[in-house]
Scaffold this motif. Sequence first.
Motif, PDB file in Angstrom:
ATOM      1  N   PRO A 236       0.837  -1.207   0.000  1.00 58.86           N
ATOM      2  CA  PRO A 236       0.000   0.000   0.000  1.00 58.86           C
ATOM      3  C   PRO A 236       0.872   1.257   0.000  1.00 58.86           C
ATOM      4  O   PRO A 236       1.957   1.279   0.598  1.00 58.86           O
ATOM      5  N   LEU A 237       0.368   2.316  -0.652  1.00 57.92           N
ATOM      6  CA  LEU A 237       1.157   3.543  -0.796  1.00 57.92           C
ATOM      7  C   LEU A 237       0.793   4.572   0.268  1.00 57.92           C
ATOM      8  O   LEU A 237       1.666   5.178   0.886  1.00 57.92           O
ATOM      9  N   SER A 238      -0.498   4.793   0.459  1.00 59.81           N
ATOM     10  CA  SER A 238      -0.937   5.843   1.391  1.00 59.81           C
ATOM     11  C   SER A 238      -0.899   5.318   2.817  1.00 59.81           C
ATOM     12  O   SER A 238      -1.002   4.105   3.033  1.00 59.81           O
ATOM     13  N   SER A 239      -0.773   6.244   3.765  1.00 60.52           N
ATOM     14  CA  SER A 239      -0.746   5.752   5.152  1.00 60.52           C
ATOM     15  C   SER A 239      -2.109   5.168   5.513  1.00 60.52           C
ATOM     16  O   SER A 239      -2.195   4.225   6.296  1.00 60.52           O
ATOM     17  N   GLU A 240      -3.162   5.703   4.889  1.00 59.25           N
ATOM     18  CA  GLU A 240      -4.512   5.155   5.129  1.00 59.25           C
ATOM     19  C   GLU A 240      -4.557   3.661   4.763  1.00 59.25           C
ATOM     20  O   GLU A 240      -5.039   2.842   5.524  1.00 59.25           O
ATOM     21  N   ALA A 241      -4.020   3.339   3.591  1.00 59.44           N
ATOM     22  CA  ALA A 241      -4.049   1.930   3.130  1.00 59.44           C
ATOM     23  C   ALA A 241      -3.070   1.082   3.937  1.00 59.44           C
ATOM     24  O   ALA A 241      -3.320  -0.099   4.178  1.00 59.44           O
ATOM     25  N   GLN A 242      -1.971   1.696   4.346  1.00 58.43           N
ATOM     26  CA  GLN A 242      -0.995   0.926   5.137  1.00 58.43           C
ATOM     27  C   GLN A 242      -1.593   0.499   6.477  1.00 58.43           C
ATOM     28  O   GLN A 242      -1.226  -0.525   7.023  1.00 58.43           O
ATOM     29  N   HIS A 243      -2.518   1.306   6.975  1.00 51.62           N
ATOM     30  CA  HIS A 243      -3.126   0.966   8.259  1.00 51.62           C
ATOM     31  C   HIS A 243      -4.392   0.129   8.115  1.00 51.62           C
ATOM     32  O   HIS A 243      -4.941  -0.340   9.108  1.00 51.62           O
ATOM     33  N   ALA A 244      -4.853  -0.033   6.871  1.00 54.30           N
ATOM     34  CA  ALA A 244      -6.046  -0.874   6.664  1.00 54.30           C
ATOM     35  C   ALA A 244      -5.576  -2.329   6.724  1.00 54.30           C
ATOM     36  O   ALA A 244      -4.479  -2.637   6.285  1.00 54.30           O
ATOM     37  N   SER A 245      -6.427  -3.200   7.250  1.00 49.72           N
ATOM     38  CA  SER A 245      -5.936  -4.581   7.402  1.00 49.72           C
ATOM     39  C   SER A 245      -6.311  -5.415   6.178  1.00 49.72           C
ATOM     40  O   SER A 245      -6.756  -6.546   6.311  1.00 49.72           O
ATOM     41  N   LEU A 246      -6.147  -4.840   4.997  1.00 45.96           N
ATOM     42  CA  LEU A 246      -6.460  -5.569   3.776  1.00 45.96           C
ATOM     43  C   LEU A 246      -5.150  -5.961   3.105  1.00 45.96           C
ATOM     44  O   LEU A 246      -4.432  -5.103   2.584  1.00 45.96           O
ATOM     45  N   VAL A 247      -4.833  -7.234   3.154  1.00 42.35           N
ATOM     46  CA  VAL A 247      -3.591  -7.719   2.533  1.00 42.35           C
ATOM     47  C   VAL A 247      -3.965  -8.353   1.199  1.00 42.35           C
ATOM     48  O   VAL A 247      -4.816  -9.235   1.138  1.00 42.35           O
ATOM     49  N   LEU A 248      -3.345  -7.862   0.123  1.00 49.02           N
ATOM     50  CA  LEU A 248      -3.752  -8.317  -1.207  1.00 49.02           C
ATOM     51  C   LEU A 248      -2.631  -9.066  -1.915  1.00 49.02           C
ATOM     52  O   LEU A 248      -1.504  -8.572  -2.024  1.00 49.02           O
ATOM     53  N   SER A 249      -2.967 -10.259  -2.414  1.00 45.75           N
ATOM     54  CA  SER A 249      -1.998 -11.041  -3.202  1.00 45.75           C
ATOM     55  C   SER A 249      -2.142 -10.623  -4.667  1.00 45.75           C
ATOM     56  O   SER A 249      -3.074  -9.902  -5.031  1.00 45.75           O
ATOM     57  N   LYS A 250      -1.239 -11.140  -5.519  1.00 43.08           N
ATOM     58  CA  LYS A 250      -1.358 -10.833  -6.944  1.00 43.08           C
ATOM     59  C   LYS A 250      -2.687 -11.335  -7.495  1.00 43.08           C
ATOM     60  O   LYS A 250      -3.309 -10.685  -8.326  1.00 43.08           O
ATOM     61  N   ALA A 251      -3.111 -12.510  -7.027  1.00 46.91           N
ATOM     62  CA  ALA A 251      -4.387 -13.074  -7.504  1.00 46.91           C
ATOM     63  C   ALA A 251      -5.533 -12.133  -7.127  1.00 46.91           C
ATOM     64  O   ALA A 251      -6.459 -11.923  -7.916  1.00 46.91           O
ATOM     65  N   ASP A 252      -5.471 -11.537  -5.939  1.00 46.63           N
ATOM     66  CA  ASP A 252      -6.519 -10.594  -5.529  1.00 46.63           C
ATOM     67  C   ASP A 252      -6.509  -9.359  -6.434  1.00 46.63           C
ATOM     68  O   ASP A 252      -7.554  -8.836  -6.818  1.00 46.63           O
ATOM     69  N   LEU A 253      -5.301  -8.895  -6.757  1.00 46.86           N
ATOM     70  CA  LEU A 253      -5.178  -7.676  -7.581  1.00 46.86           C
ATOM     71  C   LEU A 253      -5.767  -7.894  -8.976  1.00 46.86           C
ATOM     72  O   LEU A 253      -6.300  -6.966  -9.589  1.00 46.86           O
ATOM     73  N   LYS A 254      -5.675  -9.144  -9.442  1.00 52.17           N
ATOM     74  CA  LYS A 254      -6.199  -9.448 -10.789  1.00 52.17           C
ATOM     75  C   LYS A 254      -7.690  -9.150 -10.895  1.00 52.17           C
ATOM     76  O   LYS A 254      -8.189  -8.833 -11.971  1.00 52.17           O
ATOM     77  N   LEU A 255      -8.381  -9.264  -9.773  1.00 54.35           N
ATOM     78  CA  LEU A 255      -9.826  -9.006  -9.798  1.00 54.35           C
ATOM     79  C   LEU A 255     -10.118  -7.622 -10.380  1.00 54.35           C
ATOM     80  O   LEU A 255     -11.107  -7.423 -11.082  1.00 54.35           O
TER      81      LEU A 255
END
Length: 398
Positions: A236-255
Amino acid sequence: MSSLLYRHQFRQLTQILTQFQWLWRPIPMEHTQLPWQNAEPLCQWLATLENTQMAALKAHPDAVIETLATWWPALAQLTDLTTVPIANHVTVNINARLGVGVPGRKWAQIQAYLSAMPKRDSTVRYLEWCAGKGYLGRGITAATGKPVESLEWQAALCEQGQLFAEQKALPMQFHPLDAMSEEAAAVIAGCDHGLALHACGDLHVQLLKKAIATDMQAITVSPCCYQLISGERYQPLSSEAQHASLVLSKADLKLAVQEAVTGGRRVCRQREQEVTYRLGFDEWQRDWQGSDQYLPLPALKKSQLTHGFGEFCRWGAEQKGLILPADFDEAEYHTRGQARFVILEQMNVVKSAFRRAMEYWLVLDRVLFLQQHGYRVTLTQFCDRQLTPRNLLIHAEK
Ligand SMILES: C[S@@+](CC[C@H](N)C(=O)[O-])C[C@H]1O[C@@H](n2cnc3c(N)ncnc32)[C@H](O)[C@@H]1O
């Protein structure tokens, strides 16, 4: 839109994507049955759908969202949360001869991108990031008369772009460099407005980071291929996203980039045949090896499919160092492949409801990151999704 609104939308999307990850995260190729047996009404609804209905629903995710929201009302917000305003287009006049030789859709995308980009007279020198042959650079220099530095790592594309620019007396300078290299950073530092049309994953992220580091005055980026990243997990780039507990794999990003197949009946049939063959082979290898793991096969030429399912399985077995027995029951495994294809499509219908949410979440991460570093940011659709599904444009100014 104000920065508060972007942050609010981002939080809402984080909340929904996190809460409903059990619906969008499962990978359809890996499942032999629907992973939502505890959600009976959903499974019952999916069972009523014919293949053609599923294809239609995947192309109209709002209809899927509406249905899912009857069981999970929080999902009703997804449509509003992912609606991005259409840019205020101001037509830019570019000599049509500069578009000669540029594929039609690409030239139309460039015209839309440049018409949607807020005007900025103070720009001195543009940077065209991951330029290809420099089609976008041609457009911007023709429209503004300002010089462009075009960075692209394929030397042949740079040569062709440079030759064209010299023939047309356009002030463009090509740099055959790796966007991730230190030399590229020096080119960036000499420019005050960075442009990127469809720079993949890490590449456009690199532009944002370097632009921030060099205090670039303006950046206009249309991101694509979010899954093309060097690491296994999304950073994650933003501090907002860094603190969100959403961990994304490459497969998730493909969505985020999984559009419905819109290539007409022949392309749809071919996809169905290939996926059915792959799943039928998987059914066999699970039995043969006593495994409950999906076994992916490499890509193949479409013409290989014309030799039939049996030949496909022989090829697949060879790829994986397995031996297809003499009494291989082709009909049985083909039928099982067809049944798996239905399950896969049912899962894809459900996942389609979250496709835009995933893309918008990733784009908002970039928006918030830029805001965090003192940029005023706008996010718009620069063209219709029919022209390119990657139609979001981030424009940031200091
Ligand atoms: C999807 S194309 C987009 C080209 C152009 N912006 C357009 O829209 O027509 C991506 C371009 O990035 C270039 N590219 C890929 N990796 C690169 C890298 N590490 N450094 C520089 N260019 C790269 C590719 O060669 C390709 O020309």
